[in-house]
Design an enzyme around this catalytic site. Sequence first.
Site, short mmCIF file in Angstrom:
data_model
loop_
_atom_site.label_atom_id
_atom_site.label_comp_id
_atom_site.label_asym_id
_atom_site.label_seq_id
_atom_site.Cartn_x
_atom_site.Cartn_y
_atom_site.Cartn_z
N HIS A 179 0.85 -1.19 0.00
CA HIS A 179 0.00 0.00 0.00
C HIS A 179 0.88 1.24 0.00
O HIS A 179 2.09 1.14 0.00
CB HIS A 179 -0.96 0.01 1.20
CG HIS A 179 -0.35 -0.49 2.47
ND1 HIS A 179 -1.05 -1.15 3.43
CD2 HIS A 179 0.92 -0.44 2.93
CE1 HIS A 179 -0.25 -1.49 4.42
NE2 HIS A 179 0.94 -1.06 4.15
N LYS A 215 -7.67 6.14 -1.12
CA LYS A 215 -6.77 6.14 0.03
C LYS A 215 -5.76 5.00 -0.06
O LYS A 215 -6.13 3.86 -0.35
CB LYS A 215 -7.57 6.05 1.34
CG LYS A 215 -8.19 7.37 1.76
CD LYS A 215 -8.67 7.32 3.20
CE LYS A 215 -9.12 8.69 3.68
NZ LYS A 215 -9.48 8.71 5.10
N HIS A 267 13.36 1.44 3.23
CA HIS A 267 13.02 2.33 4.34
C HIS A 267 14.29 2.99 4.90
O HIS A 267 14.34 4.21 5.10
CB HIS A 267 12.33 1.55 5.45
CG HIS A 267 10.84 1.54 5.38
ND1 HIS A 267 10.09 2.67 5.13
CD2 HIS A 267 9.94 0.53 5.56
CE1 HIS A 267 8.80 2.37 5.15
NE2 HIS A 267 8.68 1.08 5.40
N GLY A 319 4.32 -2.29 14.61
CA GLY A 319 3.35 -1.81 13.63
C GLY A 319 2.06 -2.60 13.68
O GLY A 319 0.95 -2.03 13.68
N GLY A 325 6.72 2.99 9.25
CA GLY A 325 5.48 3.63 9.67
C GLY A 325 5.48 4.11 11.09
O GLY A 325 4.86 5.14 11.41
N ASN A 377 5.16 8.40 14.36
CA ASN A 377 4.67 8.65 15.71
C ASN A 377 5.52 9.75 16.34
O ASN A 377 6.63 9.51 16.81
CB ASN A 377 4.73 7.37 16.53
CG ASN A 377 4.02 7.50 17.87
OD1 ASN A 377 4.25 8.44 18.62
ND2 ASN A 377 3.15 6.55 18.18
N ARG A 411 -9.06 14.51 17.92
CA ARG A 411 -7.96 14.62 16.96
C ARG A 411 -7.29 15.98 17.10
O ARG A 411 -7.93 17.03 16.94
CB ARG A 411 -8.50 14.45 15.54
CG ARG A 411 -9.21 13.12 15.29
CD ARG A 411 -8.25 11.96 15.21
NE ARG A 411 -7.35 12.08 14.08
CZ ARG A 411 -7.66 11.72 12.84
NH1 ARG A 411 -8.86 11.25 12.56
NH2 ARG A 411 -6.76 11.84 11.87
N THR A 418 -4.01 22.10 9.32
CA THR A 418 -4.41 20.71 9.15
C THR A 418 -4.50 20.41 7.66
O THR A 418 -4.55 21.32 6.84
CB THR A 418 -5.76 20.42 9.85
OG1 THR A 418 -6.03 19.02 9.82
CG2 THR A 418 -6.90 21.17 9.19
#
Length: 580
Positions: A11, A36, A130, A181, A308, A312, A449, A532
């Site tokens: 993805h 998406k 990565h 993950g 991924g 964070n 959020r 945003t």
Amino acid sequence: MYILGINSVYHESSACLLKDGNVVAAAEEERFNRIKHGKQARADNPDELPVNAIRFCLDKAGITLADVDHVTCAADPAEIKAVKDGGLPSPWDSAEKQSLFLGTLPNIPKKFAELGFTGDFHWVAHHTAHGASAYFASTFPDAAVLVVDALGDDAYSTRFYHGKGNELDCVQSVRYPASIGYLWELVSVFLGFGVYDAAKVMGLAAYGDPQRFAEGFARLAWTTDDGGFDMRHDVLNFSDILYYPPSADTSGLESVLGVRPRRPEEPLEDVHHDIAAALQEKTNELVLHMARHLHGLTGASRLCLAGGVALNCVTNQVAFEQGPFEELYVQPAAHDGGLSLGAALHVWNAILGKERGQEMRHAYWGPSYTEAEIDKELAARDGLVVERPEDFEAHVARLLAEGHVIGLFQGAMELGPRALGNRSIIGDPRSRSMRDDLNHKVKHREYFRPLAPSVLSEAVPEWFEIAKETSAGDFMLMAYPAKADKHDRMGAVLHVDNTCRIQAVRADVNPRFHRIISEFEALTGVPMVLNTSFNDQEPIICSPADALATFLKTEIDYLAIGPFLVRKADAVGGREEAAE
């Protein structure tokens, strides 16, 4: 020399083009096809190329595939076959899907040949790409590189690298099914969200008490003496996570935590806040442990993060500021959307041994549009009032100070999941009501959020507690405590724990956005705006048509697009007329 990198196998499909080792263009497929993640992550479609992103990259350089010297894809069939032959856990829940996936991968170089490519094709393993996307995008001559995600091609979830010059050597690994993950994906489903909703869980965590479920998470995951971590494989059942429709076997979590899963339609309660908080705290512990170990392994003073989990911002701040490293680099597309970048950089640096390119200092590698293109799109729409302010930035700042919400469409689209001023919705950061209105009326998303501040880089030290400076703060990849005496002037961007996921805006990187914020500061004394992503339950906008479509269907007050300032003919009638 042109090198085209792609990611298409799972993805976050994307493409990136290098010219002589430097990025010319990079973009994610979802921004063009409006799906998406670009496509569904299925065993039968790794050869579904990011055709729109590829076309954009080639057009940007004014070339065709026949002019490209090297094409590379972020996957390694040899590693994937070794996993299958060894009976090791894989992303696919059956041998049939593994075989289908392996059988479809060779179609990728065949499709490029059919499209006119005659150069050399390279496979680059998932985790290698990565690591390369972070290390080779930095200018660090020597660095520790930590890649943390769900799972790579190789039955590992986490890899430790040492980057030296043009080399990137793996020095240690953590084998799946120990996977941070996947733990986030599982907990996301347990809390009533989707598999892809780790960002929601991260935002929710600040509302909770991590101690309530600390013992439960200690039984689920723990650090190991070799510098890695392990998990209760028999309880977590990661192999049962399904993306379509999102589902997972959460019975193990339920038994350990003593809480039943939340259904999506049920209200969020303190127990859910506390579970999210405990997960965040456990993640901080595991990544900090690995960072300290990697420092000892490499002796490097610099750290690069990718995968991924490197999105964070809370964990990034803990790992860097509480860890032993002096410098940190994280590029803006640390998730799988950056694999195309990493694969291309790996070919240039590690395979071809060429001179290192420039640092990736910004994220603006996507499409941009001319004034004529924007004007044409505006002219094709009814129900709009279009003006061209003489002092554009000052005019936008004044509207912000008056409490208006503005869609900001400028320059080249950002690479990565964070809008950084070119495809953003901006507002006044001072009032908490602005945050609530944006979440409810514009973004149509949950109350918890957080919304980020874009801050003049020169004002960051005055407003935030920062122990070690890093460019990761330019990409909304760090969360910092706001200084206590500033809280009353930043209610819309201050998270419940008094932290902010900042974007430090530099005048030499994005001069127009920097000037808008400077003009806002001149009016209000506050050197930041709320920022945003410009979207509404969809991928971030790409084109002027996308911008207008989202503007017209939401309660955004103004659209600042190119040199034009656009509003609806009237608050209701303009929107209804456009919808018709």
